[in-house]
Design an enzyme around this catalytic site. Structure first.
Site, PDB file in Angstrom:
ATOM      1  N   GLU A  71     -47.426  28.972  65.422  1.00 10.38           N
ATOM      2  CA  GLU A  71     -46.196  29.395  65.067  1.00 10.38           C
ATOM      3  C   GLU A  71     -45.287  30.188  66.169  1.00 10.38           C
ATOM      4  OE1 GLU A  71     -44.854  30.407  60.996  1.00 10.38           O
ATOM      5  OE2 GLU A  71     -42.852  30.187  61.550  1.00 10.38           O
ATOM      6  N   ASP A  91     -51.018  28.981  61.511  1.00  9.44           N
ATOM      7  CA  ASP A  91     -49.942  30.097  61.076  1.00  9.44           C
ATOM      8  C   ASP A  91     -50.479  31.463  60.828  1.00  9.44           C
ATOM      9  OD1 ASP A  91     -47.795  31.164  60.127  1.00  9.44           O
ATOM     10  OD2 ASP A  91     -46.986  29.635  58.561  1.00  9.44           O
ATOM     11  N   ILE A  93     -49.306  34.186  59.585  1.00  8.39           N
ATOM     12  CA  ILE A  93     -49.019  34.544  58.256  1.00  8.39           C
ATOM     13  C   ILE A  93     -47.912  33.479  57.799  1.00  8.39           C
ATOM     14  CG2 ILE A  93     -47.811  36.302  56.886  1.00  8.39           C
ATOM     15  CD1 ILE A  93     -48.237  38.522  58.782  1.00  8.39           C
ATOM     16  N   ASP A  94     -48.576  32.851  56.788  1.00  9.03           N
ATOM     17  CA  ASP A  94     -47.585  31.934  55.830  1.00  9.03           C
ATOM     18  C   ASP A  94     -47.029  32.908  54.883  1.00  9.03           C
ATOM     19  OD1 ASP A  94     -46.295  29.387  55.525  1.00  9.03           O
ATOM     20  OD2 ASP A  94     -47.351  29.243  53.803  1.00  9.03           O
ATOM     21  N   THR A  96     -44.393  35.057  55.399  1.00  9.42           N
ATOM     22  CA  THR A  96     -43.911  36.087  56.246  1.00  9.42           C
ATOM     23  C   THR A  96     -42.832  36.832  55.293  1.00  9.42           C
ATOM     24  OG1 THR A  96     -44.459  35.239  58.293  1.00  9.42           O
ATOM     25  CG2 THR A  96     -42.811  36.978  58.338  1.00  9.42           C
ATOM     26  N   ASP A 220     -47.354  24.964  59.216  1.00 12.37           N
ATOM     27  CA  ASP A 220     -47.539  25.118  57.856  1.00 12.37           C
ATOM     28  C   ASP A 220     -48.456  23.849  56.993  1.00 12.37           C
ATOM     29  OD1 ASP A 220     -45.274  27.093  57.740  1.00 12.37           O
ATOM     30  OD2 ASP A 220     -43.838  25.500  57.962  1.00 12.37           O
TER      31      ASP A 220
HETATM   32  C1  IPD Z   1     -42.533  29.192  55.429  1.00 13.96           C
HETATM   33  C2  IPD Z   1     -43.240  29.407  54.212  1.00 13.96           C
HETATM   34  C3  IPD Z   1     -41.947  28.755  53.302  1.00 13.96           C
HETATM   35  C4  IPD Z   1     -41.622  27.307  53.585  1.00 13.96           C
HETATM   36  C5  IPD Z   1     -41.190  27.363  55.016  1.00 13.96           C
HETATM   37  C6  IPD Z   1     -42.348  27.949  56.006  1.00 13.96           C
HETATM   38  P1  IPD Z   1     -43.563  31.281  57.239  1.00 13.96           P
HETATM   39  O1  IPD Z   1     -43.509  29.912  56.492  1.00 13.96           O
HETATM   40  O2  IPD Z   1     -44.242  28.428  53.958  1.00 13.96           O
HETATM   41  O3  IPD Z   1     -42.620  28.849  52.007  1.00 13.96           O
HETATM   42  O4  IPD Z   1     -40.582  27.027  52.768  1.00 13.96           O
HETATM   43  O5  IPD Z   1     -40.841  26.190  55.437  1.00 13.96           O
HETATM   44  O6  IPD Z   1     -41.758  27.816  57.400  1.00 13.96           O
HETATM   45  O7  IPD Z   1     -42.441  31.345  57.962  1.00 13.96           O
HETATM   46  O8  IPD Z   1     -43.502  32.244  56.031  1.00 13.96           O
HETATM   47  O9  IPD Z   1     -44.785  31.190  58.025  1.00 13.96           O
HETATM   48 CA    CA Z   2     -45.719  31.985  59.711  1.00 16.57          CA
END
Ligand code: IPD
Ligand code: CA
Length: 278
Positions: A71, A91, A93-94, A96, A220
């Site tokens: 990402e 990813d 950190i999912d 963030t 994701d």
């Molecule tokens: C996000 C999260 C969020 C989702 C977004 C993602 P991130 O990832 O998973 O729940 O709604 O589409 O981009 O930005 O925290 O890595």
């Molecule tokens: Ca992320």
């Protein structure tokens, strides 16, 4: 690709996830200074960037012939190509935004594709100490115990999750609100917790029945799609068709019929968005 090979990659990915988890935990409770990306609600921290660099470095050392998609490097303009070569889709950190707010639903997500097929998923949530893993054809696990989706008879008895995402365009707002409204009274309830990876793991372990989102990215989806499918669940496009992880649309559900019912019910099934990479 042999099971032995897949198992070696899984061991490697799990050890990386533990290290990444330590990097997430060590920032625990500290005030974060996030930068913004595509909108004021699309955040990135130093920790996201440091983890991605660490993971890419370790992968390059161990498997120099493998490719990577991540990402944060994609956000900085790195062109990622999704080829038939083994490709780690990451990813760092999912969740963030959750991380910035010290809300503990946050994780590292590591997927692997070979021949453009998803074969491995590892997701680790350090604050919950949950390590979700799945190899294609071998089932899904949480902390080494098998997990399975819940038997959900249909939409009217389903606990359904969706996510808002970080985009702040009028089209995205309309899509989120109309789809929320379209499903609200048809289910047992709708929830959002800010991490698509962990929500999918909740479906995989039977604590949630389904999740849908339009606008998410390949990083994701990669790991969590393997995990939910190996737990017996379904992963399809929001239009109801075959899933292409480059298309930025996803429904996961405890079974195919529930996934199709959600697709049928959605008021907006598709929004035109840039693909991540080719
Ligand atoms: C996000 C999260 C969020 C989702 C977004 C993602 P991130 O990832 O998973 O729940 O709604 O589409 O981009 O930005 O925290 O890595
Ligand atoms: Ca992320």
């Amino acid at each position: 690709m042999s099971l032995e090979q897949l198992t070696e990659w899984e061991r490697f990915a799990t050890s990386l996830a533990v290290e990444a988890g330590k990097m997430i935990s060590s920032a625990s409770g500290k005030q974060k200074k996030p930068e913004t990306k595509t909108s004021p609600a699309d955040l990135v921290t130093e920790t996201d960037k440091a983890i991605e660099q660490f993971l890419f470095g370790r992968i390059a050392e161990q498997y120099p012939e493998h490719r990577t998609i991540g990402e944060e490097s994609a956000s900085q303009g790195r062109k990622s190509e999704w080829t038939k070569d083994p490709t780690w889709i990451i990813d760092p950190i999912d969740g963030t935004t959750n991380f910035v707010h010290c809300f503990q639903y946050t994780c590292v997500s590591i997927g692997l594709s070979v021949d453009r097929e998803l074969v491995l998923g590892v997701i680790y949530a350090p604050f919950l100490d949950k390590m979700y893993t799945a190899k294609k054809g071998c089932g899904a696990f949480c902390n080494a115990k098998p997990i399975r989706v819940r038997e959900c008879p249909g939409l009217s008895e389903a606990l359904v999750f969706t996510e808002v995402g970080g985009a702040r365009t009028p089209e995205k707002r309309e899509c989120v609100l109309k789809n929320f409204d379209a499903l609200l009274w048809k289910t047992h309830g709708i929830r959002a917790i800010g991490t698509c990876a962990l929500v999918t793991c909740l479906v995989a372990e039977g604590s949630a029945d389904a999740f849908f989102e339009i606008g998410l990215h390949v990083w994701d989806m990669a790991a969590c799609v393997v995990i939910v499918r190996e737990a017996g669940g379904a992963a399809i496009d929001t239009t109801g068709g075959h899933l292409d992880i480059m298309d930025r649309r996803l429904i996961v559900a405890a079974n195919e019929s529930l996934a199709k019912q959600i697709s049928d019910a959605l008021a907006i099934k598709k929004v035109v968005l840039d693909r991540d990479c080719l």
